[in-house]
Design an enzyme around this catalytic site. Structure first.
Site, PDB file in Angstrom:
ATOM      1  N   ASP A 114      -4.398   2.179   6.532  1.00  0.00           N
ATOM      2  CA  ASP A 114      -4.157   1.203   5.468  1.00  0.00           C
ATOM      3  C   ASP A 114      -5.971   1.557   5.172  1.00  0.00           C
ATOM      4  O   ASP A 114      -6.201   0.294   4.434  1.00  0.00           O
ATOM      5  CB  ASP A 114      -4.391  -0.346   6.190  1.00  0.00           C
ATOM      6  CG  ASP A 114      -3.640  -0.803   7.442  1.00  0.00           C
ATOM      7  OD1 ASP A 114      -1.941  -0.483   6.332  1.00  0.00           O
ATOM      8  OD2 ASP A 114      -2.118  -0.546   7.769  1.00  0.00           O
ATOM      9  N   ASP A 176       5.430   1.547   2.807  1.00  0.00           N
ATOM     10  CA  ASP A 176       4.145   0.549   2.448  1.00  0.00           C
ATOM     11  C   ASP A 176       2.738   2.062   2.254  1.00  0.00           C
ATOM     12  O   ASP A 176       1.973   1.537   1.530  1.00  0.00           O
ATOM     13  CB  ASP A 176       3.424  -0.624   4.095  1.00  0.00           C
ATOM     14  CG  ASP A 176       4.388  -0.608   4.784  1.00  0.00           C
ATOM     15  OD1 ASP A 176       5.665   0.107   5.048  1.00  0.00           O
ATOM     16  OD2 ASP A 176       4.090  -2.079   5.980  1.00  0.00           O
TER      17      ASP A 176
HETATM   18  N1  GLY Z   1       1.895  -3.505   5.921  1.00  0.00           N
HETATM   19  C1  GLY Z   1       2.270  -4.450   5.940  1.00  0.00           C
HETATM   20  C2  GLY Z   1       3.022  -5.800   5.660  1.00  0.00           C
HETATM   21  O1  GLY Z   1       3.284  -5.291   4.450  1.00  0.00           O
HETATM   22  O2  GLY Z   1       3.358  -6.256   6.348  1.00  0.00           O
END
Ligand code: GLY
Length: 399
Positions: A114, A176
């Site tokens: 992230d 993601d």
């Molecule tokens: N990247 C985590 C979410 O979309 O909740």
């Protein structure tokens, strides 16, 4: 770190409103700026970052999280967008302070993908708007840290090493993760070298092969073997089922592959972005805000996910720049309907709390952030509004 509470109110913006049906982009942007101001007036430190407000919270204020949370870049990113819109110096000062508060993120061991969300939404926007060389150095350091998770046998970044340890998986990549590639492409163009471009391109290519199903819906997580590099299985983490279409995940796919087309010019990335958009758009409810997972059998009594609607609106506005005229008009029209819905009484928080939007769903299977205000919904909402305004004014989206 204590921050000084400012009593200077951001003035009412006097702008010519752009109409499309009921949707007035400057009214929506001014609303966002006022909500930002309400939040700034109650935040007490720079290292507690707004994350969510539950729908039954006794207060209008955000529940905050540490700078090490995956969502920590969205609030500074919102401030940068609000500054971009208003050119208000106080917002510049706040944007800078909340962005530099994230620097300690880089002093920790890298344990998740992230970093791109965290640092690019904050410092990336900051660098775009100010050219501050310190942000550039921090962004290059971030790209370096993120690249540690890249596995050359698989050809993707390992999204969640801790989940691998818990579940005995060799390697996993979540949809993601596509969003984090934007940082790597940026780093490659800004002194980081070809290596970052190659990692990002490979990640997108392998994801395109393995994360999609035949109908172009995506799964949330792909587990890979690190000896053969082959896919072991497709599973979910935040969706309803391994075989279902989790709304935000599909949104990450549309957004991510559109951005990868921008950065590489690869037609196959554009095609897959359009196919991901097609199945998403075809299955939306009338107000264009998806249920949290398209396959939840509780629909129509399942919660919505306004965050997916916001990020898809933003992605479609970018996608509209890369296709022929009729497709472009279609994507703009769909994005406009999404923004109209999100800007209505039904979805805007207004007096209920200090967020921009209500009705997002973070992690339904864990019972977390259901039908709530969530910071990334607000980030993509204001981004989409600015993109809509730029397109309407004939401006470049990324200046
Ligand atoms: N990247 C985590 C979410 O979309 O909740």
């Amino acid at each position: 770190m204590n921050r000084i509470l400012s009593s200077i109110l951001i003035g009412t913006l006097c702008l010519s409103c752009t109409n499309s049906g009921d949707f007035k982009v400057d009214t929506a942007l001014s609303y966002c700026v006022n909500q930002v101001d309400s939040t700034l007036n109650v935040l007490e430190t720079y290292d507690a970052i707004p994350r969510n407000i539950s729908n039954d919270a006794p207060t209008k204020a955000w529940k905050c999280t540490s700078v090490h949370d995956w969502t920590s870049g969205f609030w500074p990113g919102i401030l940068w967008y609000a500054y971009e819109y208003t050119q208000d110096k106080r917002l510049l000062v706040e944007s800078e302070a909340f962005s530099t508060a994230l620097y300690p993120v880089l002093d920790r061991k890298v344990t998740h993908h992230d970093l791109g969300f965290m640092m690019y939404c904050s410092l990336g926007n900051g660098y775009r708007l100010t050219g501050n060389p310190e942000y550039k150095q921090m962004l290059l350091r971030t790209a370096d840290s993120l690249s540690v998770l890249y596995n050359p046998v698989v050809g993707t970044i390992n999204s969640w090493p801790n989940e691998c340890r818990k579940k005995g998986w060799p390697h996993n990549t979540i949809i993601d993760n596509m969003l984090n590639l934007e940082l790597l492409f940026w780093a490659s163009k800004n002194g980081g070298g070809q290596r970052f471009y190659d990692i990002a391109e490979s990640h997108a290519e392998v994801t395109m092969k393995n994360q999609f199903r035949e109908d172009y819906s995506t799964c949330h997580v792909v587990v890979y073997d690190t000896i053969s590099g082959e896919r072991i299985k497709q599973v979910t983490h935040q969706g309803y089922a391994d075989s279902s279409m989790w709304a935000r995940g599909q949104g990450w796919a549309i957004y991510g592959f559109t951005m990868c087309y921008r950065e590489t010019g690869r037609k196959d990335f554009l095609d897959i972005a359009q196919k991901a958009a097609e199945i998403y758009l075809k299955n939306l409810p009338e107000d264009k805000v998806p249920f949290w997972d398209f396959d939840d059998p509780a629909i129509p009594n399942a919660p919505r996910d306004a965050s997916a609607a916001a990020l898809v609106a933003s992605a479609l506005l970018e996608l509209s720049q890369y296709v022929d005229k009729s497709e472009s008009q279609y994507y703009i029209s769909e994005a406009t309907k999404m923004l109209e819905s999100l800007s209505s009484e039904q979805y805007q928080s207004r007096d209920k709390n200090y967020a921009f939007l209500l009705h997002s769903t973070g992690h339904k299977p864990h019972g977390y952030e259901i039908d709530a205000s969530i910071i990334y919904a607000d980030y993509y909402y204001i981004e989409a509004l600015l993109r809509w305004k730029k397109i309407n004014e004939g401006k470049d989206l990324f200046e």
